[in-house]
Design an enzyme around this catalytic site. Structure first.
Site, mmCIF file in Angstrom:
data_model
loop_
_atom_site.group_PDB
_atom_site.id
_atom_site.type_symbol
_atom_site.label_atom_id
_atom_site.label_comp_id
_atom_site.label_asym_id
_atom_site.label_seq_id
_atom_site.Cartn_x
_atom_site.Cartn_y
_atom_site.Cartn_z
ATOM 1 N N GLU A 37 0.818 -1.220 0.000
ATOM 2 C CA GLU A 37 0.000 0.000 0.000
ATOM 3 C C GLU A 37 0.845 1.260 0.000
ATOM 4 O OE1 GLU A 37 -2.364 3.367 1.548
ATOM 5 O OE2 GLU A 37 -0.540 2.463 2.356
ATOM 6 N N ASP A 74 -7.431 2.470 7.483
ATOM 7 C CA ASP A 74 -6.141 3.163 7.389
ATOM 8 C C ASP A 74 -6.191 4.397 8.282
ATOM 9 O OD1 ASP A 74 -3.531 3.819 6.455
ATOM 10 O OD2 ASP A 74 -4.014 2.999 4.491
#
Length: 386
Positions: free
Chosen positions: A223, A244
């Site tokens: 990511e 996140d």
């Protein structure tokens, strides 16, 4: 549908264990082994891609459509860019982070023959030698170097030690968990999110609840460099929620408490219907929450859309002050994230028509009602033709 109890001690211990595993992007095999072990302990089956992205499965009544929640295992880090004549190492950052946060960091350098410890320092590190130049030197990655705690004073010394260009550098997290619930550490992005997801999985498994659709917890490994969840998706998954960081800062609406539901990031708006469904779950079950938009942000979900997947996507954030540096969040935020994930897993697809990848107009949702709009002039009113 019920809000499940979250095991706080499990969440905190899992977070500390995750933080103890060095996993800069590109160097994630060991944290993958750890995460698979945690899933195995819970009896949750999983599959891995070639490089180590994980897709777990908690079965429901149907596997089409299925839903997914994703968090990423990779962190920021660095690699050796140049072996210098003075016996020190120039660095290339892995992921986007400021060298300001690298200065003074204790690190582990991983070579082909073993690890070495060291410190990242500015080129002019001692005020006794450089006076005011210590404060005046620029802040960028060309102005820092890695000093190893070894007897090395030249390029030949480093080569003899076994150092090579491209060796991975993991930054110490230095976590602190406080009695008042605050958690300070590097790499909360996204190991705090991973811990919250694992805690939610534990709650779902131990509840014995029957889920309406297959629920896929997923853990990605790239990511921080923009690739995200695309490698572990398949056509049965119609919607995906990322976990996140959210950004408490001036000009932002995020907080270090509760869930931040993102409406938009640098890739554009998140799915309208899935986002509003998550907000509804928060309201109906009294989960503290707020909305925010992130103009300088990218996530697993956005990467999946860019890879061509036609999925509904959303982002849940735990507040992480000073992102990509010494981050801070609060246990209540991780608890709220985990609670919301347990509710989402019980919720079923936000749009029933999504069981088909492509189909007729029937069942396609609406975002607003024509009769709710004031009559425009001189345009025809939408209620006349919609």
């Amino acid at each position: 549908m019920q809000k499940l109890d979250i095991d706080h001690e499990y969440l905190k211990q899992t977070l500390l264990e995750l933080l103890a595993i060095p996993s800069p992007v590109g160097f994630t095999d060991e944290v993958v082994h750890y995460t698979c072990g945690k899933l195995g302990e819970l009896g949750v089956p999983y599959e891995l891609t070639r490089r180590g992205a994980i897709r777990a499965t908690i079965k429901g009544e149907t596997d089409r459509p299925a839903c997914a929640v994703v968090a990423h295992l990779d962190t920021l880090g660095a690699t050796v860019r140049l072996i210098k004549d003075n016996g020190r190492l120039a660095l290339l950052p892995l992921g986007s982070w400021s060298s300001r946060f690298a200065e003074g960091a204790r690190v582990t350098l991983f070579t082909d023959i073993g690890p070495f410890r060291g410190t990242i320092l500015p080129l002019m590190a001692s005020g006794h030698a450089f006076n005011n130049q210590v404060d005046d030197q620029p802040t960028n990655w060309t102005q820092v170097e890695l000093r190893l705690d070894e007897n090395v004073h030249s390029k030949a010394d480093l080569t003899q030690l076994g150092v090579n260009i491209g060796d991975f550098i993991a930054i110490d997290p230095q976590p602190e968990l406080h009695e008042n619930g605050y958690i300070s550490s590097r790499h909360l992005d996204d190991k705090a999110g991973v811990a919250a997801l694992l805690a939610a999985i534990k709650a779902i498994v131990e509840s014995g609840l029957s889920l309406p659709v297959y629920f896929h917890p997923m853990f990605t490994i790239t990511e921080e460099v923009g690739f995200g969840a695309s490698a572990v998706l398949d056509a049965r998954i119609s919607e995906m929620v990322s976990i996140d960081i959210a950004i408490p800062a001036e000009g932002q609406n995020s907080r270090e408490h509760g869930v931040t539901v993102a409406i938009c990031d640098s890739s554009g708006p998140f799915d309208y219907h899935l986002t509003r469904e998550l907000l509804r779950l928060c309201k109906d079950h009294e989960i503290e929450h707020q909305r925010d938009v992130f103009p300088y942000y990218f996530s697993d979900s956005a990467a999946a859309l860019r890879a061509g997947y036609d999925i509904r996507h959303a982002l849940l954030g735990f507040g992480a002050d000073a992102s990509h540096g010494y981050e801070r969040t609060h246990l209540s935020s991780l608890h709220a994230i985990a609670e919301l994930v347990t509710l989402y897993a019980q919720n079923g697809p936000v749009v029933a028509r999504d069981r088909r990848a492509i189909g007729p107009l029937e069942g396609f949702p609406h975002q607003w009602k024509p009769e709710d709009i004031e009559e425009p002039t001189p345009m025809p009113h939408p209620k006349e033709f919609l």
